[in-house]
Scaffold this motif. Structure first.
Motif, short mmCIF file in Angstrom:
data_model
loop_
_atom_site.label_atom_id
_atom_site.label_comp_id
_atom_site.label_asym_id
_atom_site.label_seq_id
_atom_site.Cartn_x
_atom_site.Cartn_y
_atom_site.Cartn_z
N PHE A 95 12.48 9.75 43.73
CA PHE A 95 12.02 8.70 42.84
C PHE A 95 12.23 9.19 41.42
CE2 PHE A 95 9.76 7.53 46.65
CZ PHE A 95 9.67 6.15 46.59
N SER A 96 12.44 8.24 40.50
CA SER A 96 12.55 8.66 39.10
C SER A 96 11.27 9.39 38.74
CB SER A 96 12.78 7.46 38.19
OG SER A 96 11.78 6.49 38.36
N VAL A 99 15.07 13.28 38.17
CA VAL A 99 15.81 12.02 38.29
C VAL A 99 15.22 11.04 37.30
CG1 VAL A 99 16.40 10.11 39.83
CG2 VAL A 99 16.25 12.43 40.74
N SER A 100 16.07 10.34 36.54
CA SER A 100 15.63 9.33 35.58
C SER A 100 16.42 8.05 35.79
CB SER A 100 15.87 9.80 34.14
OG SER A 100 15.19 11.00 33.90
N PHE A 101 15.78 6.92 35.53
CA PHE A 101 16.45 5.63 35.57
C PHE A 101 16.32 4.97 34.22
CE2 PHE A 101 15.75 6.30 40.04
CZ PHE A 101 16.88 5.78 40.62
N SER A 102 17.35 4.27 33.80
CA SER A 102 17.30 3.47 32.58
C SER A 102 18.09 2.20 32.85
CB SER A 102 17.91 4.25 31.41
OG SER A 102 19.31 4.39 31.60
N LEU A 154 7.24 2.79 36.05
CA LEU A 154 7.50 2.64 37.49
C LEU A 154 8.60 3.61 37.88
CD1 LEU A 154 7.42 -1.23 37.85
CD2 LEU A 154 5.65 0.39 38.52
N MET A 155 8.47 4.17 39.06
CA MET A 155 9.41 5.17 39.54
C MET A 155 10.20 4.58 40.70
SD MET A 155 6.56 8.18 39.44
CE MET A 155 7.61 9.55 39.86
N GLN A 156 11.51 4.41 40.49
CA GLN A 156 12.36 3.79 41.50
C GLN A 156 12.95 4.84 42.42
OE1 GLN A 156 15.50 1.38 39.89
NE2 GLN A 156 16.23 0.76 41.88
N LEU A 157 13.14 4.47 43.68
CA LEU A 157 13.73 5.34 44.69
C LEU A 157 15.22 5.50 44.47
CD1 LEU A 157 13.57 6.72 47.61
CD2 LEU A 157 14.23 4.47 48.44
N GLY A 169 21.36 2.90 34.45
CA GLY A 169 21.47 3.47 35.79
C GLY A 169 20.71 4.76 35.94
N MET A 170 21.05 5.52 36.95
CA MET A 170 20.37 6.75 37.30
C MET A 170 21.05 7.95 36.65
SD MET A 170 20.48 9.64 39.42
CE MET A 170 21.98 9.29 40.26
N SER A 171 20.25 8.95 36.27
CA SER A 171 20.82 10.20 35.78
C SER A 171 19.98 11.36 36.28
CB SER A 171 20.88 10.22 34.25
OG SER A 171 19.58 10.25 33.71
N ILE A 172 20.58 12.52 36.32
CA ILE A 172 19.88 13.74 36.69
C ILE A 172 19.96 14.68 35.50
CG2 ILE A 172 19.91 15.77 38.19
CD1 ILE A 172 20.99 13.98 40.39
#
Length: 133
Positions: free
Chosen positions: A59-60, A83-86, A46-49, A89-92
């Protein structure tokens, strides 16, 4: 704050807006505002905004072209980023010499969404992504 998700269906090779999800299923918006409940394993992650202050919605998994430099460096280069989420949290990450690199801190001058890792992975072969800092 707005929370949105989208998901890429593996066999249909199509991106969908997610209405809801649980551990085993994803409910997507289908044709004519109808909903379709599908097994979660039919989708990539799933890709979060993420809505940063620069006015774009990411979005991730999104790929974006940015003029950026690691903090402490004055050398700005045009790079493909994602963009990635884990759970943390979020990272670029920045595509550099054929690998994703995460930096503790980055400065961005410009950013433009150019695709996502599922539908546009060919963008990673662009010549400007191999240049030195």
């Amino acid at each position: 704050m707005e929370i949105k998700f989208r998901a890429f269906h593996k066999t249909r090779e199509k991106m969908y807006d997610v209405f809801s999800f649980c551990e085993n299923y994803v409910k997507i918006k289908g044709h004519n505002e109808t909903f379709e409940k599908l097994p979660r394993n039919e989708f990539e992650d799933l890709m979060q905004l993420w809505n940063p202050s620069i006015g774009l919605e990411f979005f991730s998994g999104d790929l974006f072209l940015a003029e950026c430099s690691p903090s402490g460096s004055n050398k700005k280069k045009e790079r493909i980023c994602k963009v990635s989420f884990s759970g943390k949290g979020m990272s670029i990450s920045v595509w550099y010499k054929g690998e994703w690199w995460a930096y503790g801190s980055m400065n961005f001058t410009t950013a433009k969404i150019i695709g996502n890792i599922y539908q546009n992975s060919n963008l990673l072969s662009q010549s400007f992504s191999k240049a030195e800092w």
